[in-house]
Motif scaffolding. Structure first.
Motif, PDB file in Angstrom:
ATOM      1  N   GLY B 109       0.484  -0.886  -0.199  1.00  0.00           N
ATOM      2  CA  GLY B 109       0.059   0.558   0.439  1.00  0.00           C
ATOM      3  C   GLY B 109       0.694   0.670  -0.296  1.00  0.00           C
ATOM      4  N   GLY B 110       0.031   2.123  -0.327  1.00  0.00           N
ATOM      5  CA  GLY B 110       0.811   3.531  -0.509  1.00  0.00           C
ATOM      6  C   GLY B 110       1.261   4.369   0.858  1.00  0.00           C
ATOM      7  N   GLU B 111       1.345   5.482   0.681  1.00  0.00           N
ATOM      8  CA  GLU B 111       1.366   6.498   1.782  1.00  0.00           C
ATOM      9  C   GLU B 111       0.651   7.683   1.631  1.00  0.00           C
ATOM     10  OE1 GLU B 111       5.561   6.889   2.648  1.00  0.00           O
ATOM     11  OE2 GLU B 111       5.472   4.897   3.284  1.00  0.00           O
ATOM     12  N   PRO B 112       0.235   8.935   2.262  1.00  0.00           N
ATOM     13  CA  PRO B 112      -0.355  10.050   2.111  1.00  0.00           C
ATOM     14  C   PRO B 112       1.072  10.711   0.788  1.00  0.00           C
ATOM     15  CG  PRO B 112      -0.912   9.728   4.102  1.00  0.00           C
ATOM     16  CD  PRO B 112       0.350   8.357   3.525  1.00  0.00           C
ATOM     17  N   GLU B 113       0.906  11.193  -0.076  1.00  0.00           N
ATOM     18  CA  GLU B 113       1.589  12.231  -0.673  1.00  0.00           C
ATOM     19  C   GLU B 113       1.290  13.835  -0.511  1.00  0.00           C
ATOM     20  OE1 GLU B 113       4.461  13.643  -1.636  1.00  0.00           O
ATOM     21  OE2 GLU B 113       4.290  11.986  -4.100  1.00  0.00           O
ATOM     22  N   THR B 114       2.515  14.375   0.756  1.00  0.00           N
ATOM     23  CA  THR B 114       2.019  15.669   1.097  1.00  0.00           C
ATOM     24  C   THR B 114       2.472  16.851  -0.288  1.00  0.00           C
ATOM     25  OG1 THR B 114       3.939  15.609   2.111  1.00  0.00           O
ATOM     26  CG2 THR B 114       1.538  15.090   2.960  1.00  0.00           C
ATOM     27  N   PHE B 115       3.733  16.399  -1.132  1.00  0.00           N
ATOM     28  CA  PHE B 115       3.699  17.560  -2.167  1.00  0.00           C
ATOM     29  C   PHE B 115       4.580  17.891  -1.049  1.00  0.00           C
ATOM     30  CE2 PHE B 115      -0.272  15.658  -3.905  1.00  0.00           C
ATOM     31  CZ  PHE B 115       0.495  15.033  -4.966  1.00  0.00           C
ATOM     32  N   GLY B 116       5.376  17.859   0.028  1.00  0.00           N
ATOM     33  CA  GLY B 116       6.403  18.972   0.455  1.00  0.00           C
ATOM     34  C   GLY B 116       5.556  20.348   1.419  1.00  0.00           C
ATOM     35  N   ILE B 117       4.156  19.939   1.085  1.00  0.00           N
ATOM     36  CA  ILE B 117       3.033  21.150   1.654  1.00  0.00           C
ATOM     37  C   ILE B 117       3.588  21.326   3.644  1.00  0.00           C
ATOM     38  CG2 ILE B 117       0.963  22.226   1.959  1.00  0.00           C
ATOM     39  CD1 ILE B 117       0.287  21.061  -0.591  1.00  0.00           C
ATOM     40  N   PRO B 118       4.343  22.087   3.661  1.00  0.00           N
ATOM     41  CA  PRO B 118       3.972  22.312   4.989  1.00  0.00           C
ATOM     42  C   PRO B 118       3.831  21.997   5.851  1.00  0.00           C
ATOM     43  CG  PRO B 118       5.210  24.192   4.697  1.00  0.00           C
ATOM     44  CD  PRO B 118       4.511  24.016   2.757  1.00  0.00           C
ATOM     45  N   GLY B 119       3.631  21.109   7.151  1.00  0.00           N
ATOM     46  CA  GLY B 119       2.805  20.802   7.938  1.00  0.00           C
ATOM     47  C   GLY B 119       1.729  19.947   7.866  1.00  0.00           C
ATOM     48  N   LEU B 120       1.277  19.552   6.911  1.00  0.00           N
ATOM     49  CA  LEU B 120       0.618  19.024   6.740  1.00  0.00           C
ATOM     50  C   LEU B 120       0.829  17.501   7.011  1.00  0.00           C
ATOM     51  CD1 LEU B 120      -2.255  19.224   4.548  1.00  0.00           C
ATOM     52  CD2 LEU B 120      -1.072  18.512   2.416  1.00  0.00           C
ATOM     53  N   ALA B 121       1.953  16.695   6.764  1.00  0.00           N
ATOM     54  CA  ALA B 121       1.790  15.363   7.762  1.00  0.00           C
ATOM     55  C   ALA B 121       1.833  15.627   8.973  1.00  0.00           C
ATOM     56  CB  ALA B 121       3.573  15.156   7.407  1.00  0.00           C
ATOM     57  N   GLU B 122       2.210  17.186   9.460  1.00  0.00           N
ATOM     58  CA  GLU B 122       2.228  17.111  11.591  1.00  0.00           C
ATOM     59  C   GLU B 122       0.515  17.129  11.500  1.00  0.00           C
ATOM     60  OE1 GLU B 122       4.301  18.463   9.019  1.00  0.00           O
ATOM     61  OE2 GLU B 122       6.034  17.901   9.557  1.00  0.00           O
ATOM     62  N   ASN B 123      -0.006  17.708  11.201  1.00  0.00           N
ATOM     63  CA  ASN B 123      -1.193  18.085  11.163  1.00  0.00           C
ATOM     64  C   ASN B 123      -2.883  17.887  10.672  1.00  0.00           C
ATOM     65  OD1 ASN B 123       0.165  20.387  12.962  1.00  0.00           O
ATOM     66  ND2 ASN B 123       0.588  21.371  11.413  1.00  0.00           N
ATOM     67  N   ALA B 124      -1.918  17.166   9.327  1.00  0.00           N
ATOM     68  CA  ALA B 124      -3.511  16.812   8.987  1.00  0.00           C
ATOM     69  C   ALA B 124      -3.630  14.597   8.748  1.00  0.00           C
ATOM     70  CB  ALA B 124      -3.100  16.780   7.423  1.00  0.00           C
ATOM     71  N   MET B 125      -5.659  14.735   8.707  1.00  0.00           N
ATOM     72  CA  MET B 125      -5.209  13.062   8.869  1.00  0.00           C
ATOM     73  C   MET B 125      -5.674  12.673   7.672  1.00  0.00           C
ATOM     74  SD  MET B 125      -7.997  13.160  12.507  1.00  0.00           S
ATOM     75  CE  MET B 125      -8.611  15.234  12.055  1.00  0.00           C
ATOM     76  N   ASN B 126      -5.764  11.291   7.785  1.00  0.00           N
ATOM     77  CA  ASN B 126      -5.499  10.946   6.505  1.00  0.00           C
ATOM     78  C   ASN B 126      -6.613  10.198   6.144  1.00  0.00           C
ATOM     79  OD1 ASN B 126      -2.145  11.175   6.501  1.00  0.00           O
ATOM     80  ND2 ASN B 126      -3.513  11.728   4.940  1.00  0.00           N
ATOM     81  N   ILE B 127      -7.661   9.582   5.590  1.00  0.00           N
ATOM     82  CA  ILE B 127      -7.960   8.003   5.442  1.00  0.00           C
ATOM     83  C   ILE B 127      -7.435   7.183   4.964  1.00  0.00           C
ATOM     84  CG2 ILE B 127     -10.713   7.733   4.286  1.00  0.00           C
ATOM     85  CD1 ILE B 127     -11.069  10.985   4.125  1.00  0.00           C
ATOM     86  N   ARG B 128      -7.380   6.488   5.737  1.00  0.00           N
ATOM     87  CA  ARG B 128      -5.730   5.585   4.950  1.00  0.00           C
ATOM     88  C   ARG B 128      -6.175   3.684   5.543  1.00  0.00           C
ATOM     89  NH1 ARG B 128      -4.301   5.007   0.677  1.00  0.00           N
ATOM     90  NH2 ARG B 128      -2.415   3.421   0.886  1.00  0.00           N
ATOM     91  N   SER B 129      -6.529   3.804   6.788  1.00  0.00           N
ATOM     92  CA  SER B 129      -6.836   2.625   7.662  1.00  0.00           C
ATOM     93  C   SER B 129      -8.380   2.743   8.072  1.00  0.00           C
ATOM     94  CB  SER B 129      -5.440   2.279   8.331  1.00  0.00           C
ATOM     95  OG  SER B 129      -5.544   3.185   9.562  1.00  0.00           O
ATOM     96  N   ILE B 130      -9.025   1.541   9.326  1.00  0.00           N
ATOM     97  CA  ILE B 130      -9.367   1.175  10.012  1.00  0.00           C
ATOM     98  C   ILE B 130      -8.571   2.781  11.449  1.00  0.00           C
ATOM     99  CG2 ILE B 130     -10.375  -0.039  11.591  1.00  0.00           C
ATOM    100  CD1 ILE B 130     -11.238  -0.437   9.356  1.00  0.00           C
ATOM    101  N   ASN B 131      -7.885   2.637  11.545  1.00  0.00           N
ATOM    102  CA  ASN B 131      -7.132   3.073  12.847  1.00  0.00           C
ATOM    103  C   ASN B 131      -6.969   4.480  12.161  1.00  0.00           C
ATOM    104  OD1 ASN B 131      -7.256   1.643  14.907  1.00  0.00           O
ATOM    105  ND2 ASN B 131      -4.448   0.940  13.684  1.00  0.00           N
ATOM    106  N   SER B 132      -7.072   5.350  11.175  1.00  0.00           N
ATOM    107  CA  SER B 132      -6.891   6.350  10.739  1.00  0.00           C
ATOM    108  C   SER B 132      -8.463   7.044  10.305  1.00  0.00           C
ATOM    109  CB  SER B 132      -6.752   6.792   9.487  1.00  0.00           C
ATOM    110  OG  SER B 132      -6.906   6.615   8.537  1.00  0.00           O
ATOM    111  N   VAL B 133      -9.557   5.955  10.041  1.00  0.00           N
ATOM    112  CA  VAL B 133     -10.665   6.408  10.024  1.00  0.00           C
ATOM    113  C   VAL B 133     -11.276   7.110  11.806  1.00  0.00           C
ATOM    114  CG1 VAL B 133     -10.815   6.113   7.729  1.00  0.00           C
ATOM    115  CG2 VAL B 133     -11.308   4.426   9.494  1.00  0.00           C
ATOM    116  N   ARG B 134     -10.774   5.773  12.688  1.00  0.00           N
ATOM    117  CA  ARG B 134     -11.243   5.752  14.110  1.00  0.00           C
ATOM    118  C   ARG B 134     -11.075   7.234  14.767  1.00  0.00           C
ATOM    119  NH1 ARG B 134     -11.264  -0.538  15.902  1.00  0.00           N
ATOM    120  NH2 ARG B 134      -9.048   0.005  15.919  1.00  0.00           N
TER     121      ARG B 134
END
Lengths: 397, 397
Positions: B109-134
């Protein structure tokens, strides 16, 4: 301008609602204008809030729409927040208006007493209202979801309850019941979850029967609650609490049930107070302001041994009845009735099917006490809303 | 030591599960040892995750226990996390052990691509797994509860979805359906809630039929979604996002659906990659490593016009089937089959009873498209788990 006396009741808690219901029943047509003011358009059953806080019941079952309780042909209802009480002007300033009164009933409820513990007001939650318990419930569920994304953060699975009085004990009982469900829902190992109940006094439920207290603690310990009795919380931070001699307990969830003080609006109105509560006279009136009655958490009364009665739903309800009687008597120039507290007993729930209590002069524990607790809750629904309310909400209790 | 070839499948997503299921069916007794490795003991239906993320369905309906899918007499299952792939040693390092292989299937499986946008990896959530959607679901509910205690914080009621691809569009459709329920549950005025869908490309659903895109946007706008198309997120902070020329949108909730890149483990293994994806040969093998197959999000393939196929469940499933066929053929020294993607169409849900899609060469919208979407979901359940799984989970779709 009419010459009909204006009665304003501030707060639709136990004291305010009982006062309103009794006035509605006892006053004749056009004998007085009664206005009930409340922040929300619903009354909530404070003694039931430990369940929606833990998530073992729906918050809807802990509240009743005020329009279902009072007859709006007889009593006006104003949904607003009280900003200031001005006894000298016989006025109450609301967020969005002003009300004049001839008689005032203050039933605004208390506020959490933090005893000056640093950080408690900022970092701890309280079991005090529908909004505050919805926050606690969502906060707890959120911690389980967060833990699954940051599994090194075991502080997300540590829950600290400050205070082992009735609210604290009843809440940890429900929370201990809820934990296995949450662990299942979020795939969390239950052995990682910790519930601490921390109490500065030398015993849980101070003043309650020691045998029953011991029984209750045994029940709760078996459910996984860790008691730290005789242990003061020295500080509350966003990371947890500091207790005793600098020991830190890391937790993302601190719930403070350690005490209630009077409402700051009472102090700001210029009344003489002790921890925000006013020592009322035997008729429940405010000394020096015979047209102002105080019921519930803001009213300070002493028992025959000279110790203050703790603020409970039971005393607030009895005060509401006497307060309404005395208001009607004042208007009719009849003699007032002295308030005498009649202790009907106390039952503390310990979660599903377990409770401890004293009623009819006897001790009860286990299933019988849990049943008694249900009967008390149903009796209250019957008092405020009759059979229809019992049928609507009672089945959930 | 046996001479039976060892096949290790990494990941039980669409590609990995289909590979495992087909191998289970096609291999003869003792023809190969097959081991499936997955982080969780369940497979999840990624295309259904937008619903539990918004809270319009239970996360349980988006996952299936792996033991219910594979026959553990035929395939070994190892619940573990892959730490490293070592093609030179034909080994996979797990969190808690090591596996040797003769043939490897990478379906991590892949990973979220943040295109280098600052703060996205740290501050945004992703719809990627059971744990992440809970986490997303609990986070959203928590914001409503928090708002009631801090009513000046309207940012608690602002929800930002970055990316208007399929995941973003399907999620805002569900979220818009959920908001009225949440408003009722928490006594919140629905007019205070804002949902923004922000997309840098000049259109929502880039590459999709423009007429259907317009229909979809109209449906979602009527439900209360505000689109900001052609608007790039410049930064994501704990307070919200910065877009365009420094405009700040305050929000306590940012969900990023803007892109998928390959898994970092693939790059770390030394394969040549483009955004973490490996351009596989026509048999789905990794160039230079003919015993390694890559399926799903980590596999890069180009259509006849020379554009990469977007990573979807559909292509991953088809790859799984061909991958299994080629593994069996390799073992039997038979010719391999070339992978040809067969586009069965695409349907995007827009919330309850609404969808847009292309299937059988025709456009569909509204209830018919929503029904098609359900049929696609049910077909998938049938493929992986047969009638029993359709009966168990299908009724909830």
């Amino acid at each position: 301008m009419s010459n009909i006396p204006k009665i304003v009741i501030l707060g639709a808690g136990y004291g305010g609602v009982l006062t309103a219901l009794r006035l509605q029943k006892e006053l004749n047509y056009n004998e007085a204008d009664v206005t009930l003011v409340n922040k929300h358009d619903y009354h909530y059953i404070t003694t039931h809030l430990h369940m929606p806080a833990a998530g073992t019941d729906n918050p809807e079952n802990a509240r009743v729409s005020i329009s279902k309780l009072i007859d709006e042909f007889k009593i006006d209802f104003v949904k607003s927040t009280v900003v200031q009480i001005r006894p000298q002007d016989k006025k109450v300033i609301l967020e969005d208006g002003t009300l004049s009164y001839d008689y005032l009933v203050i039933g605004l409820g208390g506020e959490p007493e933090t005893f000056g513990i640093p950080g408690l007001a900022e970092n701890a939650m309280n079991i005090r209202s529908i909004n505050s318990v919805r926050l606690i419930r969502e906060h707890i569920e959120y911690q389980f979801a967060r833990y699954k994304r940051e599994p090194h953060r075991t502080d997300y699975l540590t829950f600290i309850v400050g205070g082992a009085g009735f609210t604290g004990i009843e809440f940890v009982g429900e929370l201990a019941d809820r934990i296995p469900e949450l662990c299942k829902q979020f795939d969390v190992d239950p052995s990682l979850v910790k519930i601490y109940n921390i109490e500065a006094a030398p015993t849980a439920l101070p003043g309650f029967d020691p045998e029953l207290v011991q029984y209750g603690m045994d029940v709760l310990q078996k459910k996984g609650v860790t008691f730290r009795i005789g242990t003061a919380i020295k500080e509350c931070t966003p990371e947890g609490v500091v207790v005793g001699e600098g020991e830190e307990i890391k937790s993302a969830t601190v719930i403070w049930t350690g005490g209630i003080r009077g409402n700051r609006l009472i102090e700001e109105a210029g009344f003489e107070t002790m921890r925000g509560r006013v020592k009322v006279d035997e008729f429940l009136r405010c000394p020096g302001s015979e047209n102002i009655y105080i019921v519930g958490d803001n009213s300070l009364m002493f028992n025959p041994e000279g110790r203050p009665y703790p603020p409970t739903a039971q005393i607030a309800m009895q005060q509401g009845v006497v307060c309404a009687h005395n208001l009607v008597a004042s208007i009719r120039n009849q003699p007032l009735k002295t308030f005498v507290f009649s202790n009907k007993g106390t039952v503390a729930s310990l979660g599903k099917g377990e409770a401890i209590g004293i009623a009819f002069g006897k001790k009860y524990k286990g299933r019988v006490a849990a049943w008694l607790k249900k009967m008390i809750d149903i009796r209250y629904l019957f008092i405020i809303g009759g059979i229809p309310l019992v049928l609507k909400k009672g089945k959930f209790l």
